[in-house]
Design a protein around this motif. Structure first.
Motif, mmCIF file in Angstrom:
data_model
loop_
_atom_site.group_PDB
_atom_site.id
_atom_site.type_symbol
_atom_site.label_atom_id
_atom_site.label_comp_id
_atom_site.label_asym_id
_atom_site.label_seq_id
_atom_site.Cartn_x
_atom_site.Cartn_y
_atom_site.Cartn_z
ATOM 1 N N LEU A 143 -2.791 0.189 -4.267
ATOM 2 C CA LEU A 143 -2.696 -1.138 -3.653
ATOM 3 C C LEU A 143 -2.238 -2.122 -4.722
ATOM 4 N N LEU A 162 0.844 -1.199 0.000
ATOM 5 C CA LEU A 162 0.000 0.000 0.000
ATOM 6 C C LEU A 162 0.873 1.241 0.000
ATOM 7 N N LEU A 176 -9.325 -0.475 -0.467
ATOM 8 C CA LEU A 176 -8.425 0.655 -0.716
ATOM 9 C C LEU A 176 -9.166 1.981 -0.598
#
Length: 352
Positions: free
Chosen positions: A263, A245, A309
């Motif tokens: 991500l 991330l 995300l």
């Protein structure tokens, strides 16, 4: 049923700031708030309704106990916090204004946490029914003792099959005891299953220049091919980690930021919307809010990586509007931001 309890480990700090945007050299009144990266993650998770335990070492003084009491009031399990040592770590934060960036001054030498050592924390008992252990680069930056205790926690979690979540959290001014920070953080990454860092920290870790993120609004175009190559390269170095991330922030002005995040998972690269935040109140703890949002979203939306995300970024965006280290945004507020941004993104795509 799989365990869902999350354990975070790090140093609780006392933050001092001047009031009304004054510089640290002005005025005679400080305000104080508790915080610290891993504590911030714990509070965010508790606010979202997750079962979370925080492990640290605090001085056996009213100041130390007050810190644990504050986290307990916010729903964090602090029953196994250790007490001992002489003092709590502190930091001084000067708020940004106009062209003046924020300033952070650490005062953590000789803190109760810095004197931790392997064998002091009963990790097998603590992690027995845990799903995730969350640590950061800061947990190993304070002292050699703290670094050794951190690696003990990582080794036990690895042996017990507990997923390990990691935030790079590289703070140059903390690494004073002689360890090589890049080498130490790389050793931590070898044990991790999911990792977060901002683009500057990725650049430092990989020693590779980042593509520029200069968004002034939500219509900026990302250089996704370059980012994909970057993630592929770092995954080759640390193949255990399956969730990479990256957060990106552009400070248009001291109180106007744009945020986005990427991500990489299972060879797929996803991008969150670019969020435009024109009225930033307090940017401290934004990365911690992001990581907590992602950990929560993994349980809430286990099959929807894009939603995980987007949720994490929305949590981070809301933290910018909340004073102090802790993100006190609730689930319905984060969902509202996700839904609003999805509608705006869909409208934008249909009009171009």
């Amino acid at each position: 049923m799989k365990p869902t309890r999350i354990v975070t480990f790090g140093e609780l700090l006392l933050r001092f700031s001047k009031t009304h945007g004054l510089r640290l050299t002005q005025g005679d009144t400080f305000t104080s708030k508790y915080g610290g990266s891993e504590a911030n993650v714990a509070v965010s998770l508790a606010t979202l309704g997750d079962e979370v335990e925080y492990i640290t070492r605090l001085p056996d003084t009213p100041v130390g106990h007050a810190g644990a009491m504050r986290l307990s009031e916010l729903g964090v399990d602090c029953r196994r916090v250790l007490y001992g040592g002489r003092r709590i770590g502190t930091y001084y934060y000067e708020e940004p204004a106009g062209m003046r960036p924020p300033k952070v001054i650490y005062d953590r030498h000789g803190s109760a946490y810095s004197e931790l050592a392997p064998g002091m924390i009963p990790w097998r008992e603590i992690l027995r029914d845990a799903a995730v252990l969350h640590v950061s680069g800061i947990t190993a930056a304070i002292s050699q003792n703290a670094a050794d205790a951190t690696f003990e926690a990582l080794d036990v979690a690895d042996e017990m099959g507990v997923s390990i979540s990691f935030d790079i959290n590289y703070r140059k001014n903390l690494w004073k005891y002689g360890a090589d920070p890049r080498q130490t953080i790389s050793r931590m990454l070898e044990r991790c299953d999911m990792m977060f860092g901002d683009a500057i920290e990725f650049e430092w870790l990989c020693q590779r220049s980042q593509p520029p993120f200069t968004a002034t609004d939500s219509h900026f175009t990302m250089q996704m091919d370059e980012y994909r190559a970057w993630f592929d390269e770092i995954h080759d170095r640390f193949p255990r980690c399956q969730h990479w991330l990256m957060g990106m922030r552009n400070m248009v002005a001291s109180n106007h930021h744009t945020l986005t995040a990427l991500l990489w998972t299972e060879g797929t690269l996803l991008q969150a919307p670019i969020l435009d935040i024109p009225d930033v109140i307090d940017p401290v703890g934004v990365g911690d809010a992001f990581m907590a949002g992602f950990l929560h979203a993994r349980g809430a939306f286990p099959r929807d990586k894009q939603r995980q995300l987007d949720y994490a970024l929305a949590a981070a965006a809301l933290k910018n509007t909340i004073p102090g280290d802790f993100n006190l945004a609730f689930d319905d507020e984060i969902i509202d931001v996700v839904t609003h941004q999805h509608n705006i993104h869909t409208l934008y795509k249909t009009t171009i």
